[in-house]
Design a protein around this motif. Sequence first.
Motif, PDB file in Angstrom:
ATOM      1  N   PRO A  12      23.969  81.005  45.531  1.00 43.97           N
ATOM      2  CA  PRO A  12      25.307  81.070  44.925  1.00 43.97           C
ATOM      3  C   PRO A  12      25.291  81.355  43.433  1.00 43.97           C
ATOM      4  O   PRO A  12      26.302  81.770  42.875  1.00 43.97           O
ATOM      5  N   LEU A  13      24.150  81.130  42.786  1.00 44.78           N
ATOM      6  CA  LEU A  13      24.094  81.316  41.333  1.00 44.78           C
ATOM      7  C   LEU A  13      22.747  81.881  40.932  1.00 44.78           C
ATOM      8  O   LEU A  13      21.702  81.412  41.381  1.00 44.78           O
ATOM      9  N   TYR A  14      22.787  82.893  40.068  1.00 44.11           N
ATOM     10  CA  TYR A  14      21.561  83.477  39.512  1.00 44.11           C
ATOM     11  C   TYR A  14      21.628  83.366  37.995  1.00 44.11           C
ATOM     12  O   TYR A  14      22.708  83.439  37.386  1.00 44.11           O
ATOM     13  N   THR A  15      20.474  83.189  37.382  1.00 50.26           N
ATOM     14  CA  THR A  15      20.400  83.049  35.934  1.00 50.26           C
ATOM     15  C   THR A  15      19.319  83.974  35.392  1.00 50.26           C
ATOM     16  O   THR A  15      18.696  84.733  36.138  1.00 50.26           O
ATOM     17  N   SER A  16      19.081  83.872  34.108  1.00 49.81           N
ATOM     18  CA  SER A  16      18.086  84.734  33.469  1.00 49.81           C
ATOM     19  C   SER A  16      16.687  84.518  34.032  1.00 49.81           C
ATOM     20  O   SER A  16      15.816  85.371  33.884  1.00 49.81           O
ATOM     21  N   ARG A  17      16.471  83.395  34.696  1.00 52.95           N
ATOM     22  CA  ARG A  17      15.166  83.148  35.316  1.00 52.95           C
ATOM     23  C   ARG A  17      14.879  84.150  36.430  1.00 52.95           C
ATOM     24  O   ARG A  17      13.732  84.330  36.837  1.00 52.95           O
ATOM     25  N   ASP A  18      15.942  84.779  36.949  1.00 49.23           N
ATOM     26  CA  ASP A  18      15.788  85.705  38.075  1.00 49.23           C
ATOM     27  C   ASP A  18      15.688  87.157  37.631  1.00 49.23           C
ATOM     28  O   ASP A  18      15.711  88.057  38.460  1.00 49.23           O
ATOM     29  N   GLY A  19      15.610  87.400  36.328  1.00 49.92           N
ATOM     30  CA  GLY A  19      15.525  88.770  35.831  1.00 49.92           C
ATOM     31  C   GLY A  19      14.209  89.437  36.190  1.00 49.92           C
ATOM     32  O   GLY A  19      13.289  88.830  36.720  1.00 49.92           O
ATOM     33  N   ALA A  20      14.136  90.731  35.885  1.00 52.21           N
ATOM     34  CA  ALA A  20      12.928  91.506  36.199  1.00 52.21           C
ATOM     35  C   ALA A  20      12.438  92.189  34.932  1.00 52.21           C
ATOM     36  O   ALA A  20      12.866  93.294  34.609  1.00 52.21           O
ATOM     37  N   PRO A  21      11.563  91.551  34.185  1.00 54.25           N
ATOM     38  CA  PRO A  21      11.106  92.134  32.914  1.00 54.25           C
ATOM     39  C   PRO A  21      10.290  93.406  33.095  1.00 54.25           C
ATOM     40  O   PRO A  21      10.085  94.147  32.137  1.00 54.25           O
ATOM     41  N   ASP A  22       9.810  93.680  34.332  1.00 54.57           N
ATOM     42  CA  ASP A  22       8.959  94.850  34.539  1.00 54.57           C
ATOM     43  C   ASP A  22       9.750  96.045  35.078  1.00 54.57           C
ATOM     44  O   ASP A  22       9.167  96.986  35.592  1.00 54.57           O
TER      45      ASP A  22
ATOM     46  N   LEU B   3      31.293 106.707  38.152  1.00 52.36           N
ATOM     47  CA  LEU B   3      30.223 105.831  38.603  1.00 52.36           C
ATOM     48  C   LEU B   3      28.849 106.276  38.107  1.00 52.36           C
ATOM     49  O   LEU B   3      27.949 105.458  37.967  1.00 52.36           O
ATOM     50  N   ALA B   4      28.692 107.572  37.846  1.00 49.44           N
ATOM     51  CA  ALA B   4      27.370 108.083  37.473  1.00 49.44           C
ATOM     52  C   ALA B   4      27.159 108.168  35.961  1.00 49.44           C
ATOM     53  O   ALA B   4      26.110 108.604  35.517  1.00 49.44           O
ATOM     54  N   GLN B   5      28.135 107.765  35.186  1.00 50.21           N
ATOM     55  CA  GLN B   5      28.002 107.936  33.744  1.00 50.21           C
ATOM     56  C   GLN B   5      27.008 106.964  33.116  1.00 50.21           C
ATOM     57  O   GLN B   5      26.540 107.167  32.001  1.00 50.21           O
ATOM     58  N   VAL B   6      26.693 105.895  33.827  1.00 46.00           N
ATOM     59  CA  VAL B   6      25.696 104.933  33.355  1.00 46.00           C
ATOM     60  C   VAL B   6      24.512 104.979  34.311  1.00 46.00           C
ATOM     61  O   VAL B   6      24.692 104.908  35.524  1.00 46.00           O
ATOM     62  N   ILE B   7      23.332 105.127  33.773  1.00 42.98           N
ATOM     63  CA  ILE B   7      22.125 105.125  34.604  1.00 42.98           C
ATOM     64  C   ILE B   7      21.823 103.679  35.008  1.00 42.98           C
ATOM     65  O   ILE B   7      21.784 102.793  34.165  1.00 42.98           O
ATOM     66  N   ASP B   8      21.639 103.464  36.294  1.00 35.71           N
ATOM     67  CA  ASP B   8      21.310 102.149  36.827  1.00 35.71           C
ATOM     68  C   ASP B   8      22.289 101.079  36.344  1.00 35.71           C
ATOM     69  O   ASP B   8      21.906 100.112  35.664  1.00 35.71           O
ATOM     70  N   PRO B   9      23.577 101.224  36.692  1.00 32.47           N
ATOM     71  CA  PRO B   9      24.574 100.246  36.222  1.00 32.47           C
ATOM     72  C   PRO B   9      24.332  98.835  36.740  1.00 32.47           C
ATOM     73  O   PRO B   9      24.837  97.875  36.154  1.00 32.47           O
ATOM     74  N   ALA B  10      23.569  98.687  37.828  1.00 30.04           N
ATOM     75  CA  ALA B  10      23.268  97.343  38.340  1.00 30.04           C
ATOM     76  C   ALA B  10      22.059  96.733  37.655  1.00 30.04           C
ATOM     77  O   ALA B  10      21.765  95.551  37.851  1.00 30.04           O
ATOM     78  N   GLY B  11      21.338  97.508  36.860  1.00 33.44           N
ATOM     79  CA  GLY B  11      20.157  96.997  36.178  1.00 33.44           C
ATOM     80  C   GLY B  11      20.517  95.858  35.239  1.00 33.44           C
ATOM     81  O   GLY B  11      21.493  95.944  34.488  1.00 33.44           O
ATOM     82  N   GLY B  12      19.743  94.798  35.269  1.00 34.28           N
ATOM     83  CA  GLY B  12      20.034  93.639  34.430  1.00 34.28           C
ATOM     84  C   GLY B  12      20.865  92.593  35.136  1.00 34.28           C
ATOM     85  O   GLY B  12      20.976  91.467  34.652  1.00 34.28           O
ATOM     86  N   SER B  13      21.465  92.956  36.286  1.00 34.59           N
ATOM     87  CA  SER B  13      22.137  91.952  37.100  1.00 34.59           C
ATOM     88  C   SER B  13      21.074  91.032  37.683  1.00 34.59           C
ATOM     89  O   SER B  13      20.185  91.473  38.407  1.00 34.59           O
ATOM     90  N   TRP B  14      21.157  89.746  37.357  1.00 37.96           N
ATOM     91  CA  TRP B  14      20.112  88.837  37.823  1.00 37.96           C
ATOM     92  C   TRP B  14      20.026  88.833  39.341  1.00 37.96           C
ATOM     93  O   TRP B  14      18.940  88.747  39.906  1.00 37.96           O
TER      94      TRP B  14
END
Length: 619
Positions: A59-69, A376-387
């Motif tokens: 139900p909840l995601y935080t910065s701990r779930d990010g993908a630094p790589d 929708l295509a004006q931003v590359i990888d718009p979901a990137g950074g979503s935990w």
Amino acid sequence: MTVLPADGLSLAAEFPAPAHEQWQRLVEGVLRKSGKEVAGTAAEEALSTTVEDGLITRPLYTSRDGAPDAGYPGFAPFTRGGTAEGNAAGGWDVRQRHTLADPARLNEAVLADLENGVTSLWLTVGGFGGVPVSGLARALDGVLLDLAPVVLDAGNELDAAATELLRIAAERGVDAPALRGNLGADPFALAARGGTVPDSSDAVRWALRCAREFPGLRALTVDALPYHEAGGSAAEELGASLATGVAVLRDLTEAGLTVEQACGQLEFRYAATADQFLTIAKLRAARRLWSRVAEVCGAAGAGAQRQHAVTSPVMMTRRDPWVNMLRTTLACLGAGVGGAGSVTVLPFDHALGLPDAFARRIARNTSTILLEESHLAQVIDPAGGSWYVERLTAELADAAWSFFQEIERSGGQAAALRSGMIRERLAATWAARSKDLARRKEPITGVSEFPLLAERPVEREAAPVDPVAPGGLPRVRRDEAFEALRARSDAHLAATGQRPKVFLAALGPAAAHTARASFAANLFRAGGIEPVHDPVSVDAATAAGAFSASGATVACLCSSDALYAEQAAAVAGALRSAGAQRVFLAGRPGEHAGVDEYVFAGSDVVAVLSSLLDRMDVA
């Protein structure tokens, strides 16, 4: 005048930062009110949902779930995009699929698409329902092959179709470097469908020629649709595609191509479903996984996977097909956000036969709206950074890699297909999913939920059906079990002039029975059984007369648990005296005299309805 701090506006600067544990305690309080005594991590787990491949949505995601790589678009591991510009420069390639056999009709449809937003063509050639190879020139009359890439789906007629396409291009003066598209060879998908042994000789020969003479033309498609259409999960689809890609790389490099050249001959095709987040994560994970394969092969820079996403045929329904427009819109959105280079939106009437001009127009306009109006295509990888997306991408990649390793341990893709290992694995996955569908744990809007019995059927010209070969992968649909029930009801309607009926015996005031009456009506309609809820409420004295007037042969009690305790036995007895062959009760199983069966959330709806139709002699 208020002066903002140098680092901008910090809205919560004066408040202490809440801890994750504080949020969990708030959740504990809410769950306690619903009767669940859980604490800490268990409270969070109580709100989590297990999805396919054993993945858990929390139900909840935080910065701990990010993908630094995750990196940057155009650089390994290519999670954020296979090219530096992504789709931001010109949007994704809008690729329309065509399966018409008549060259003249196909040409008319192709030109209409190209004039109205389509940027590439996907043509079925030969086989079941495809245009004959001899008619390909007529079908492409007026098509500028240096501007509109053509992708072939020729199956066993690859050699003839590819030869004809190149002949047409040469005859029209198209320079070899200007010719773009894909010859569509995938010997492993062909073997998976046909239950045969993969033969890569033609595909390898064409790959060598394309690498040598046609730099803009790819020879092979790693098609994951057969595994998706056989009921496979997202991880199984990815794992099978990886195994296919590795097998093809082995064949191509053994024939003399470098790893870089071999990778350049491949395009990967994946299904996009209405689960937009899973689609986004699947495409991102696919690029990450293929980058790893290329790295292991010593060509990390060649791991930028070219992707073609197709809206899922498995999710398309025959009943209430208009809802398919919404499904394909979500799937197209997921494919675009996920970074697919090409997207095919199947027409909403795909499951009914050959699409008409209106259906093709809606399909291509789906991409146009998302590109031109939703930007929708004006931003590359718009979901990137979503935990959430980053965590889902990583977990899905891990599950897919495990299945890929399992295939490799069994001897590779060819051996896994030959032994039946892949077929058995996909069948087990589909069997488990079928149970969820039957229990409406996975709802199908317009079919298992909110069906409309009075809808006018949408009729289309029948499309040729490619029969399932012995030992080959089947094609499944989410709606197939409910479709079989509805077909029985339709046959009964045609034979008798009316549908099978069930009388809803609602007890007490509307506040007491409305919820369960609506639930029961929805459930029975899913099997083509018409609910009769007239009068609004009955009791032991009026139930028999109301049932006799309804024309039904079975009844279902609908009310609250309290009223069931008071009236269910008496009303059930009255219904039986009036001739009810079977009495249902909407609610959890209990001890109520005269009640034969209970229907409730989580019950096997397909089994209940199938048995009921049998009792009603609805063949």
